[in-house]
Scaffold this motif. Sequence first.
Motif, PDB file in Angstrom:
ATOM      1  N   SER A  10       0.785  -1.248  -0.204  1.00 12.57           N
ATOM      2  CA  SER A  10      -0.120  -0.164  -0.058  1.00 12.57           C
ATOM      3  C   SER A  10       0.829   1.215  -0.105  1.00 12.57           C
ATOM      4  N   ARG A  11       1.911   1.166   0.919  1.00 17.54           N
ATOM      5  CA  ARG A  11       2.692   2.006   0.908  1.00 17.54           C
ATOM      6  C   ARG A  11       3.521   2.685  -0.550  1.00 17.54           C
ATOM      7  N   LEU A  12       3.937   1.585  -0.932  1.00 13.55           N
ATOM      8  CA  LEU A  12       4.517   1.530  -2.448  1.00 13.55           C
ATOM      9  C   LEU A  12       3.748   2.304  -3.100  1.00 13.55           C
ATOM     10  N   HIS A  13       2.491   1.989  -3.341  1.00 15.71           N
ATOM     11  CA  HIS A  13       1.369   2.600  -4.185  1.00 15.71           C
ATOM     12  C   HIS A  13       1.345   3.984  -3.858  1.00 15.71           C
ATOM     13  N   GLU A  14       1.408   4.165  -2.659  1.00 18.15           N
ATOM     14  CA  GLU A  14       1.092   5.765  -2.282  1.00 18.15           C
ATOM     15  C   GLU A  14       2.313   6.833  -2.880  1.00 18.15           C
ATOM     16  N   TYR A  15       3.542   6.174  -2.810  1.00 16.99           N
ATOM     17  CA  TYR A  15       4.722   6.398  -3.134  1.00 16.99           C
ATOM     18  C   TYR A  15       4.636   6.822  -4.671  1.00 16.99           C
ATOM     19  N   TYR A  16       4.166   5.758  -5.302  1.00 23.60           N
ATOM     20  CA  TYR A  16       4.025   5.547  -6.913  1.00 23.60           C
ATOM     21  C   TYR A  16       3.055   6.864  -7.058  1.00 23.60           C
ATOM     22  N   GLU A  17       2.028   6.744  -6.366  1.00 23.05           N
ATOM     23  CA  GLU A  17       0.887   8.208  -6.885  1.00 23.05           C
ATOM     24  C   GLU A  17       1.569   9.615  -6.458  1.00 23.05           C
ATOM     25  N   ASN A  66       6.016  19.020  -6.389  1.00 26.37           N
ATOM     26  CA  ASN A  66       4.383  19.808  -6.605  1.00 26.37           C
ATOM     27  C   ASN A  66       3.654  19.492  -5.790  1.00 26.37           C
ATOM     28  N   GLN A  67       3.488  18.119  -5.191  1.00 27.16           N
ATOM     29  CA  GLN A  67       2.417  17.681  -4.554  1.00 27.16           C
ATOM     30  C   GLN A  67       2.642  17.964  -3.156  1.00 27.16           C
ATOM     31  N   ILE A  68       4.068  18.169  -2.604  1.00 25.18           N
ATOM     32  CA  ILE A  68       4.236  18.714  -1.299  1.00 25.18           C
ATOM     33  C   ILE A  68       3.851  20.333  -1.301  1.00 25.18           C
ATOM     34  N   ILE A  69       4.077  20.910  -2.103  1.00 24.72           N
ATOM     35  CA  ILE A  69       3.785  22.414  -2.193  1.00 24.72           C
ATOM     36  C   ILE A  69       2.351  22.730  -2.095  1.00 24.72           C
ATOM     37  N   ASP A  70       1.600  21.802  -3.013  1.00 22.50           N
ATOM     38  CA  ASP A  70       0.153  21.917  -3.379  1.00 22.50           C
ATOM     39  C   ASP A  70      -0.723  21.278  -2.665  1.00 22.50           C
ATOM     40  N   ARG A  71      -0.280  20.657  -1.508  1.00 16.24           N
ATOM     41  CA  ARG A  71      -1.058  19.822  -0.643  1.00 16.24           C
ATOM     42  C   ARG A  71      -2.365  20.467   0.016  1.00 16.24           C
ATOM     43  N   GLU A  72      -2.336  21.728   0.309  1.00 19.05           N
ATOM     44  CA  GLU A  72      -3.295  22.468   0.570  1.00 19.05           C
ATOM     45  C   GLU A  72      -4.626  22.852  -0.383  1.00 19.05           C
ATOM     46  N   ALA A  78     -11.816  18.438  -6.027  1.00 22.66           N
ATOM     47  CA  ALA A  78     -12.267  17.005  -6.092  1.00 22.66           C
ATOM     48  C   ALA A  78     -11.314  16.243  -6.866  1.00 22.66           C
ATOM     49  N   ARG A  79     -10.768  16.614  -8.080  1.00 24.06           N
ATOM     50  CA  ARG A  79      -9.649  15.959  -8.656  1.00 24.06           C
ATOM     51  C   ARG A  79      -8.491  15.614  -8.150  1.00 24.06           C
ATOM     52  N   THR A  80      -8.105  16.354  -6.927  1.00 25.39           N
ATOM     53  CA  THR A  80      -6.841  15.949  -6.389  1.00 25.39           C
ATOM     54  C   THR A  80      -6.919  15.617  -4.944  1.00 25.39           C
ATOM     55  N   CYS A  81      -8.245  15.530  -4.306  1.00 26.85           N
ATOM     56  CA  CYS A  81      -8.330  15.438  -2.804  1.00 26.85           C
ATOM     57  C   CYS A  81      -8.079  14.019  -2.201  1.00 26.85           C
ATOM     58  N   GLY A  82      -7.840  13.042  -3.442  1.00 24.95           N
ATOM     59  CA  GLY A  82      -7.502  11.599  -2.997  1.00 24.95           C
ATOM     60  C   GLY A  82      -5.797  11.302  -2.973  1.00 24.95           C
ATOM     61  N   ARG A  83      -4.978  12.513  -3.353  1.00 25.94           N
ATOM     62  CA  ARG A  83      -3.360  12.316  -3.158  1.00 25.94           C
ATOM     63  C   ARG A  83      -3.127  11.848  -1.962  1.00 25.94           C
ATOM     64  N   PRO A  84      -2.096  11.217  -1.956  1.00 21.59           N
ATOM     65  CA  PRO A  84      -1.553  10.591  -0.784  1.00 21.59           C
ATOM     66  C   PRO A  84      -1.156  11.661   0.599  1.00 21.59           C
ATOM     67  N   LEU A  85      -0.787  12.592   0.119  1.00 22.00           N
ATOM     68  CA  LEU A  85      -0.376  13.701   1.044  1.00 22.00           C
ATOM     69  C   LEU A  85      -1.612  14.331   1.719  1.00 22.00           C
ATOM     70  N   VAL A  86      -2.678  14.431   0.779  1.00 23.30           N
ATOM     71  CA  VAL A  86      -3.833  14.882   1.286  1.00 23.30           C
ATOM     72  C   VAL A  86      -4.729  13.753   2.467  1.00 23.30           C
ATOM     73  N   THR A  87      -4.823  12.615   1.870  1.00 24.25           N
ATOM     74  CA  THR A  87      -5.243  11.852   2.621  1.00 24.25           C
ATOM     75  C   THR A  87      -4.436  11.344   4.218  1.00 24.25           C
ATOM     76  N   GLY A  88      -3.329  11.783   3.936  1.00 24.78           N
ATOM     77  CA  GLY A  88      -2.547  11.318   5.311  1.00 24.78           C
ATOM     78  C   GLY A  88      -1.678  10.059   4.988  1.00 24.78           C
ATOM     79  N   MET A  89      -1.751   9.499   4.111  1.00 29.72           N
ATOM     80  CA  MET A  89      -1.337   8.077   3.834  1.00 29.72           C
ATOM     81  C   MET A  89       0.148   8.292   3.794  1.00 29.72           C
ATOM     82  N   LEU A  90       0.863   9.490   3.257  1.00 28.74           N
ATOM     83  CA  LEU A  90       2.328   9.885   3.416  1.00 28.74           C
ATOM     84  C   LEU A  90       2.339  11.219   4.234  1.00 28.74           C
ATOM     85  N   SER A  91       3.297  11.380   4.974  1.00 26.24           N
ATOM     86  CA  SER A  91       3.790  12.365   5.591  1.00 26.24           C
ATOM     87  C   SER A  91       4.451  13.507   4.955  1.00 26.24           C
ATOM     88  N   VAL A  92       4.635  14.604   5.277  1.00 24.98           N
ATOM     89  CA  VAL A  92       5.445  15.484   4.518  1.00 24.98           C
ATOM     90  C   VAL A  92       6.826  15.248   4.493  1.00 24.98           C
TER      91      VAL A  92
END
Length: 295
Positions: A10-17, A66-72, A78-92
């Motif tokens: 699962s974590r590998l998938h989050e890093y992939y995303e 880009n995802q780190i900077i744009d997480r907020e 709706a298009r990006t709210c499932g990204r791993p930083l937003v969901t908390g699956m990965l930390s900053v």
Amino acid sequence: MSKAIARAPSRLHEYYELTKPRVVMLIVFTAIIGMFLAVPGMPPWDKLIWGTLGITLQAAAAAAINQIIDREVDARMARTCGRPLVTGMLSVTESIVFATVIGLAGFAMLWFWVNPFTALLTQLGLVGYAGIYTLWLKRATPQNIVIGGAAGAIPPVLGWVAVTGEVHPHSLILFGIIFAWTPPHYWPLAIARKDEYADAGIPMLPVTHGVEYTLTQILLYTFILFAITLLPFVSGMSGLPYLFGAVALGAVFIGYAWRLKFRPEAGLAMKTFGFSIVYLMGIFMLLLVDHYLPR
């Protein structure tokens, strides 16, 4: 132990995303085409392999930053709210470490096993996308896509330089194609997601200037793009097979833009966005096939 093992995929998938794989694949695709177009025969295998790996890792690092900077901002769309930083699956912190490691690995591959010029140009592209575009342009001007398109247009130049060590005028034509393609590619998506961009405070062109103005710009840019895609034939880089294919693809793209402007219908903006990706891949595949056809 069993929970940790189960969680690993699962974590590998989050890093992939985190790397925006679909975007990276398009970047790497155009870079590889640039490598093949740079030489009359096959590109050297070592440059092809290490160049592809290095560019892939650097592009993935830029996407992660880009995802780190744009997480907020991502959390409000709706298009990006499932990204791993937003969901908390990965930390900053995890994301920063990951982006740093793959970015440095990609830079080292290019510097030591391809050539330093490619490494520096690729790093410049990373800074342009993750830094200048994401940190500044995206939030500063409705022309963010136009100006920031330079960072997204550099991959075929990187591929060319990886093989030859120089920036050739033909590689700049490839740059120009992607540079002109970026606005009519992205603005239909911006129209479809206009309200989300407005809520997130991102000054995309449909938000600041309205949908009708944006539709006019899309149509204008498709004509500009059409003209630029003729340059490979005009310059002698490609032959008639490419020309016929480019004209056909360009006519379809103009048709989409024309319908958006004068005969809009529900869902057409996203259909145009989807076709624009097929269009770019088609143009570069035509360039590749034509390159190896006997003249």
